[in-house]
Design an enzyme around this catalytic site. Structure first.
Site, PDB file in Angstrom:
ATOM      1  N   TYR A 300     -10.156  -1.951   6.012  1.00  0.00           N
ATOM      2  CA  TYR A 300      -9.290  -2.145   4.833  1.00  0.00           C
ATOM      3  C   TYR A 300      -7.898  -1.525   4.963  1.00  0.00           C
ATOM      4  CZ  TYR A 300     -14.095  -2.460   3.068  1.00  0.00           C
ATOM      5  OH  TYR A 300     -15.424  -2.730   2.915  1.00  0.00           O
ATOM      6  N   HIS A 301      -7.312  -1.578   6.136  1.00  0.00           N
ATOM      7  CA  HIS A 301      -5.989  -0.989   6.284  1.00  0.00           C
ATOM      8  C   HIS A 301      -4.965  -1.991   6.831  1.00  0.00           C
ATOM      9  CE1 HIS A 301      -8.212   3.139   6.703  1.00  0.00           C
ATOM     10  NE2 HIS A 301      -8.113   2.745   5.443  1.00  0.00           N
TER      11      HIS A 301
END
Ligand SMILES: Cc1cc2nc3c(=O)[nH]c(=O)nc-3n(C[C@H](O)[C@H](O)[C@H](O)COP(=O)(O)OP(=O)(O)OC[C@H]3O[C@@H](n4cnc5c(N)ncnc54)[C@H](O)[C@@H]3O)c2cc1C
Length: 364
Positions: A300-301
């Site tokens: 999730y980056h």
């Protein structure tokens, strides 16, 4: 410690390397988000109106100057400038829908081209992550099994009244930053240790408690891209994360998965042995590569799709102004030219603070 990693009580202190507990973005035992942290319930800001749940359809322009946004078919006009902060997926989508992006791609979709910006949506970078999941019954672990559900039900009161107990857990409670090889000068892998299993982002639930050890590549060489699926903002854009397209990312993730196996086999975790959700734990390198190809995914980056830079191709300049037009900035994780070696939420908030300072500084 038993695997040779030293304890670190503050990853954000002078030394990043080591293993320990994560700092969390919480208040009174509850996860906070930037909106509530900075604005509270919004009542203290008479000059603020939040229109939630309505996507901006496109940015409006007078000539080459951003004059407002189209939301739900309504034209909302600005006096000074428009600041886009729709994230690493949403911001390039909105710029492209507004005519700022790779000209040939926009023309394919019949969109008028205001500014040919080939790097909009390009350079997508993300921490590719592989998770070893174990089905385990042991103290402190959670799952959707009846025993955990009973514990959760019993914890609701303490959470509601005092902000205490197991429901305050961020699940990924511990982790670390480690080097895959001793000769490196800084960590190239990050660990997230979860007190429950995480299979396909928890889209797949299992009737069992367990734990998960994530390992991700901190500075991936792979690059992906975001493109439009159509000229309608309600159509999700096409996201190609490009994971593992650079062979060195696979080599490093393989090494990381081996390190995770060693950690899970350490004497200190003897009470936490369990059956693997995927694979047997005895795979050779080809077998482990196949598991990685099947299960590695985002942690999730995503960043980089509206990259900041001093060069002419950069989407925004160092003051976050979109090149080629006036009165428009981007202020979110999409502007990071390179992925940072850690979690992205606090840097995204910092980008927001810098953008606010730039807007104030640049007032006429
Ligand atoms: C499940 C998950 C867990 C995470 N955990 C952590 C963590 O533990 N620690 C950490 O440091 N980071 C974590 N991250 C990463 C962190 O949340 C992001 O790096 C950060 O939120 C990025 O901020 P942003 O402002 O760039 O984008 P976002 O926070 O994604 O904000 C963009 C917003 O714009 C909205 N939007 C998109 N398009 C439009 C449009 N057309 N019109 C209007 N609005 C639009 C989106 O709905 C969204 O609300 C996590 C991310 C996820 C998804």
């Amino acid at each position: 410690m038993q695997c040779g990693y030293s304890r670190n009580d503050d990853f954000n202190g002078p030394r990043q390397e080591g293993v320990g507990l994560y700092q969390v973005y919480q208040k009174d035992g509850r996860r906070l988000d930037a909106g509530r942290a900075y604005l509270g319930d919004g009542r203290a800001w008479p000059n603020l109106r939040v229109l939630a749940g309505r996507p901006a359809q496109r940015i409006l322009f007078e000539g080459r100057r951003a004059s407002g946004v189209l939301v739900g078919g309504r034209r909302l006009l600005v006096r000074r400038e428009v600041v886009v902060c729709a994230g690493a997926i949403g911001s390039p989508q909105l710029l492209m829908l507004s005519g700022i992006g790779p000209a040939a791609h926009l023309r394919e979709l019949g969109l008028p081209v205001l500014h040919d910006a080939p790097d909009v949506g390009e350079h997508l970078q993300d921490h590719v992550d592989y998770t070893t999941n174990l089905r385990v019954r042991a103290p402190g672990l959670i799952g959707t099994n009846p025993a955990t559900i009973v514990r959760i039900a019993r914890s609701i009161g303490a959470f509601r009244v005092r902000g205490e107990g197991m429901l305050t857990s961020n699940a990924a409670e511990a982790g670390g930053f480690i080097r895959s090889r001793a000769e490196l000068d800084r960590p190239d892998l990050q660990l997230h240790f979860c007190i429950g299993m995480v299979d396909d982002h928890n889209r797949r639930m299992h009737l069992s408690s367990g734990m998960a050890l994530h390992v991700c590549v901190l500075r991936p060489a792979s690059r992906g891209r975001v493109r439009l699926a159509s000229s309608d903002v309600d159509d999700a854009p096409l996201i190609d994360p490009g994971f593992l397209s650079a062979p060195q990312d696979m080599a490093l993730l393989l090494e990381g998965a081996r390190i995770a196996q060693r950690i899970l086999g350490a004497p200190a975790l003897a009470a936490y042995r369990g059956r693997r959700l995927h694979g047997s734990g005895t795979e050779d390198d080809d077998g482990l590569r196949a598991l990685i190809r099947a299960h590695a995914d985002t942690i999730y980056h995503p960043v980089g799709t509206c990259r900041m830079g001093a060069d002419a191709r950069a989407v925004v300049d160092p003051r976050l102004r979109v090149r080629g037009v006036d009165g428009l900035r981007v202020a979110d994780a999409s502007i990071m030219p390179a992925l940072i070696s850690g979690n992205t939420q606090a840097p995204a908030a910092m980008i927001g603070e810098r953008a606010a300072a730039f807007v104030l500084d640049d007032r006429d």
